[in-house]
Design a protein around this motif. Structure first.
Motif, PDB file in Angstrom:
ATOM      1  N   PRO A  75      58.115  11.385 100.489  1.00 20.64           N
ATOM      2  CA  PRO A  75      59.255  11.973 101.349  1.00 20.64           C
ATOM      3  C   PRO A  75      60.440  10.958 101.973  1.00 20.64           C
ATOM      4  O   PRO A  75      61.585  11.446 102.048  1.00 20.64           O
ATOM      5  N   HIS A  76      60.011   9.827 102.125  1.00 20.51           N
ATOM      6  CA  HIS A  76      60.996   8.832 102.831  1.00 20.51           C
ATOM      7  C   HIS A  76      61.890   8.118 101.429  1.00 20.51           C
ATOM      8  O   HIS A  76      62.874   7.856 101.787  1.00 20.51           O
ATOM      9  N   LEU A  77      61.067   8.112 100.492  1.00 24.70           N
ATOM     10  CA  LEU A  77      62.139   7.654  99.172  1.00 24.70           C
ATOM     11  C   LEU A  77      63.146   8.504  98.679  1.00 24.70           C
ATOM     12  O   LEU A  77      64.342   8.131  98.229  1.00 24.70           O
ATOM     13  N   TYR A  78      62.631   9.941  98.971  1.00 20.41           N
ATOM     14  CA  TYR A  78      63.805  10.977  98.432  1.00 20.41           C
ATOM     15  C   TYR A  78      63.811  11.799  99.409  1.00 20.41           C
ATOM     16  O   TYR A  78      63.339  12.982  99.588  1.00 20.41           O
ATOM     17  N   ARG A  79      64.623  11.309 100.355  1.00 25.98           N
ATOM     18  CA  ARG A  79      64.801  11.915 101.816  1.00 25.98           C
ATOM     19  C   ARG A  79      65.565  13.274 101.545  1.00 25.98           C
ATOM     20  O   ARG A  79      66.500  13.385 100.601  1.00 25.98           O
ATOM     21  N   LEU A  80      64.841  14.337 102.040  1.00 28.93           N
ATOM     22  CA  LEU A  80      65.560  15.750 102.262  1.00 28.93           C
ATOM     23  C   LEU A  80      65.466  16.317 103.486  1.00 28.93           C
ATOM     24  O   LEU A  80      64.464  16.590 104.025  1.00 28.93           O
ATOM     25  N   ASP A  81      66.677  16.186 104.235  1.00 31.99           N
ATOM     26  CA  ASP A  81      66.765  16.962 105.567  1.00 31.99           C
ATOM     27  C   ASP A  81      66.776  18.263 105.367  1.00 31.99           C
ATOM     28  O   ASP A  81      67.811  18.654 105.002  1.00 31.99           O
ATOM     29  N   VAL A  82      66.003  18.964 106.154  1.00 32.82           N
ATOM     30  CA  VAL A  82      66.014  20.588 106.194  1.00 32.82           C
ATOM     31  C   VAL A  82      65.858  21.002 107.663  1.00 32.82           C
ATOM     32  O   VAL A  82      64.834  20.787 108.343  1.00 32.82           O
ATOM     33  N   GLY A  83      67.082  21.496 108.087  1.00 30.48           N
ATOM     34  CA  GLY A  83      66.875  21.953 109.475  1.00 30.48           C
ATOM     35  C   GLY A  83      66.198  21.299 110.695  1.00 30.48           C
ATOM     36  O   GLY A  83      65.869  21.919 111.342  1.00 30.48           O
ATOM     37  N   GLY A  84      66.334  20.146 110.492  1.00 22.74           N
ATOM     38  CA  GLY A  84      65.933  19.189 111.720  1.00 22.74           C
ATOM     39  C   GLY A  84      64.515  18.928 111.583  1.00 22.74           C
ATOM     40  O   GLY A  84      63.894  18.269 112.633  1.00 22.74           O
ATOM     41  N   HIS A  85      63.748  19.440 110.770  1.00 28.94           N
ATOM     42  CA  HIS A  85      62.126  19.031 110.414  1.00 28.94           C
ATOM     43  C   HIS A  85      62.168  17.574 110.094  1.00 28.94           C
ATOM     44  O   HIS A  85      63.009  16.763 109.372  1.00 28.94           O
ATOM     45  N   PRO A  86      61.013  17.082 110.262  1.00 25.56           N
ATOM     46  CA  PRO A  86      60.734  15.556 109.913  1.00 25.56           C
ATOM     47  C   PRO A  86      60.256  15.707 108.618  1.00 25.56           C
ATOM     48  O   PRO A  86      59.958  16.688 107.964  1.00 25.56           O
ATOM     49  N   PRO A  87      60.740  14.581 107.709  1.00 24.04           N
ATOM     50  CA  PRO A  87      60.487  14.420 106.414  1.00 24.04           C
ATOM     51  C   PRO A  87      59.024  14.587 106.045  1.00 24.04           C
ATOM     52  O   PRO A  87      58.519  14.946 104.921  1.00 24.04           O
ATOM     53  N   VAL A  88      58.203  14.290 107.014  1.00 21.10           N
ATOM     54  CA  VAL A  88      56.678  14.365 106.651  1.00 21.10           C
ATOM     55  C   VAL A  88      55.969  15.166 107.590  1.00 21.10           C
ATOM     56  O   VAL A  88      56.005  15.001 108.716  1.00 21.10           O
ATOM     57  N   GLY A  89      55.254  16.290 107.252  1.00 20.54           N
ATOM     58  CA  GLY A  89      54.608  16.915 108.284  1.00 20.54           C
ATOM     59  C   GLY A  89      53.201  16.889 108.220  1.00 20.54           C
ATOM     60  O   GLY A  89      52.571  16.453 107.120  1.00 20.54           O
ATOM     61  N   PHE A  90      52.422  16.868 109.297  1.00 22.22           N
ATOM     62  CA  PHE A  90      51.002  16.436 109.335  1.00 22.22           C
ATOM     63  C   PHE A  90      50.059  17.162 108.536  1.00 22.22           C
ATOM     64  O   PHE A  90      49.271  16.661 107.958  1.00 22.22           O
ATOM     65  N   PRO A  91      50.115  18.501 108.631  1.00 27.98           N
ATOM     66  CA  PRO A  91      49.178  19.312 107.889  1.00 27.98           C
ATOM     67  C   PRO A  91      49.300  19.168 106.184  1.00 27.98           C
ATOM     68  O   PRO A  91      48.209  18.913 105.797  1.00 27.98           O
ATOM     69  N   PRO A  92      50.342  19.408 105.551  1.00 25.71           N
ATOM     70  CA  PRO A  92      50.546  18.833 104.432  1.00 25.71           C
ATOM     71  C   PRO A  92      50.098  17.611 103.877  1.00 25.71           C
ATOM     72  O   PRO A  92      49.395  17.377 102.944  1.00 25.71           O
ATOM     73  N   ALA A  93      50.453  16.856 104.656  1.00 18.83           N
ATOM     74  CA  ALA A  93      50.058  15.225 104.316  1.00 18.83           C
ATOM     75  C   ALA A  93      48.542  15.057 104.664  1.00 18.83           C
ATOM     76  O   ALA A  93      48.010  14.280 103.686  1.00 18.83           O
ATOM     77  N   ALA A  94      47.923  15.760 105.673  1.00 16.67           N
ATOM     78  CA  ALA A  94      46.421  15.736 105.762  1.00 16.67           C
ATOM     79  C   ALA A  94      45.737  15.994 104.601  1.00 16.67           C
ATOM     80  O   ALA A  94      44.814  15.514 104.003  1.00 16.67           O
ATOM     81  N   VAL A  95      46.208  17.296 104.178  1.00 12.84           N
ATOM     82  CA  VAL A  95      45.591  17.939 102.728  1.00 12.84           C
ATOM     83  C   VAL A  95      45.683  17.089 101.711  1.00 12.84           C
ATOM     84  O   VAL A  95      44.722  16.662 100.898  1.00 12.84           O
ATOM     85  N   ILE A  96      46.901  16.345 101.335  1.00 10.79           N
ATOM     86  CA  ILE A  96      47.215  15.648 100.171  1.00 10.79           C
ATOM     87  C   ILE A  96      46.346  14.386 100.324  1.00 10.79           C
ATOM     88  O   ILE A  96      45.743  13.842  99.289  1.00 10.79           O
ATOM     89  N   ILE A  97      46.436  13.663 101.358  1.00 16.17           N
ATOM     90  CA  ILE A  97      45.720  12.470 101.765  1.00 16.17           C
ATOM     91  C   ILE A  97      44.073  12.697 101.243  1.00 16.17           C
ATOM     92  O   ILE A  97      43.270  12.046 100.845  1.00 16.17           O
ATOM     93  N   PHE A  98      43.454  13.811 101.941  1.00 13.26           N
ATOM     94  CA  PHE A  98      41.958  14.016 101.902  1.00 13.26           C
ATOM     95  C   PHE A  98      41.845  14.375 100.314  1.00 13.26           C
ATOM     96  O   PHE A  98      40.745  13.803 100.058  1.00 13.26           O
ATOM     97  N   ILE A  99      42.491  15.052  99.715  1.00 13.22           N
ATOM     98  CA  ILE A  99      42.360  15.515  98.354  1.00 13.22           C
ATOM     99  C   ILE A  99      42.148  14.206  97.211  1.00 13.22           C
ATOM    100  O   ILE A  99      41.468  14.043  96.661  1.00 13.22           O
ATOM    101  N   PHE A 100      43.307  13.277  97.554  1.00 14.12           N
ATOM    102  CA  PHE A 100      43.173  12.043  96.748  1.00 14.12           C
ATOM    103  C   PHE A 100      42.116  11.123  96.834  1.00 14.12           C
ATOM    104  O   PHE A 100      41.665  10.599  96.101  1.00 14.12           O
ATOM    105  N   THR A 101      41.842  11.231  98.238  1.00 21.73           N
ATOM    106  CA  THR A 101      40.376  10.293  98.611  1.00 21.73           C
ATOM    107  C   THR A 101      39.401  10.934  98.184  1.00 21.73           C
ATOM    108  O   THR A 101      38.640  10.098  97.669  1.00 21.73           O
ATOM    109  N   MET A 102      39.039  12.161  97.961  1.00 24.18           N
ATOM    110  CA  MET A 102      37.818  12.824  97.625  1.00 24.18           C
ATOM    111  C   MET A 102      37.966  12.531  96.291  1.00 24.18           C
ATOM    112  O   MET A 102      36.809  12.340  95.592  1.00 24.18           O
TER     113      MET A 102
END
Length: 170
Positions: A75-102
């Motif tokens: 998300p930092h390499l292909y930055r897309l600013d939408v409505g003042g939200h951070p580029p990385v949200g914790f819940p989706p990042a946690a799911v992606i990290i967990f799935i790839f680790t498992m």
């Protein structure tokens, strides 16, 4: 020289392995084939160190790294600013990290088990048909100068079918 002996009892097999160690035959020159699983150390064998836990940990670390890269760095390499939200949200990042680790842990476990079993094994291997009937086979790689002494030791411990092993494609 390769020598194979069959035994009816596991106690005789354990005694022979102890005496072979006393003769100076290394543990990696002795192979025991059984039709039933025996606990580690039941036949007087030394503990075998497996590399499977290290393979699984390496796979989990690789999956964690890939998950972190996809969830945090992309998300930092292909930055897309939408409505003042951070580029990385914790819940989706946690799911992606967990799935790839498992996923990497599961795949590395499967491949590690195949590695530990030496699978696939090409070519013939020493075997005897009585092993499937409950007998224990001891296969030895010994120097030719010890052949007479080893044969006598095997026969005193009730070994039968002592001789060159059959080489079968398994």
């Amino acid at each position: 020289m390769t020598l194979m002996a069959l035994f009816h009892e596991s106690a005789d097999t354990a005694e022979v392995i102890d005496e072979l160690h006393n003769l100076g035959i290394a543990d990696n020159k002795i192979v025991v084939i059984t039709g039933l699983p025996y606990p580690e150390g039941a036949l007087g064998r030394h503990r075998e160190w497996l590399t499977l836990p290290y393979i699984v940990l390496a796979g989990a670390a690789a999956g964690l790294g890939i998950g972190l890269f996809l969830a945090v760095i992309t998300p930092h390499l292909y930055r897309l600013d939408v409505g003042g939200h951070p580029p990385v949200g914790f819940p989706p990042a946690a799911v992606i990290i967990f799935i790839f680790t498992m996923m990497a842990t599961i795949v590395s476990t499967f491949l590690g088990v195949l590695w530990e079993m030496n699978f696939p094994r090409f070519g013939p291997a020493p075997y005897h048909k009585l092993v499937t009937d409950g007998h224990l086979a001891v296969i030895l790689d010994i120097p030719t100068r010890l052949e007479g002494q080893v044969r006598q030791m095997l026969e005193t411990h009730h070994a039968h079918h002592v001789g060159e092993p059959e080489w079968m494609a398994l």
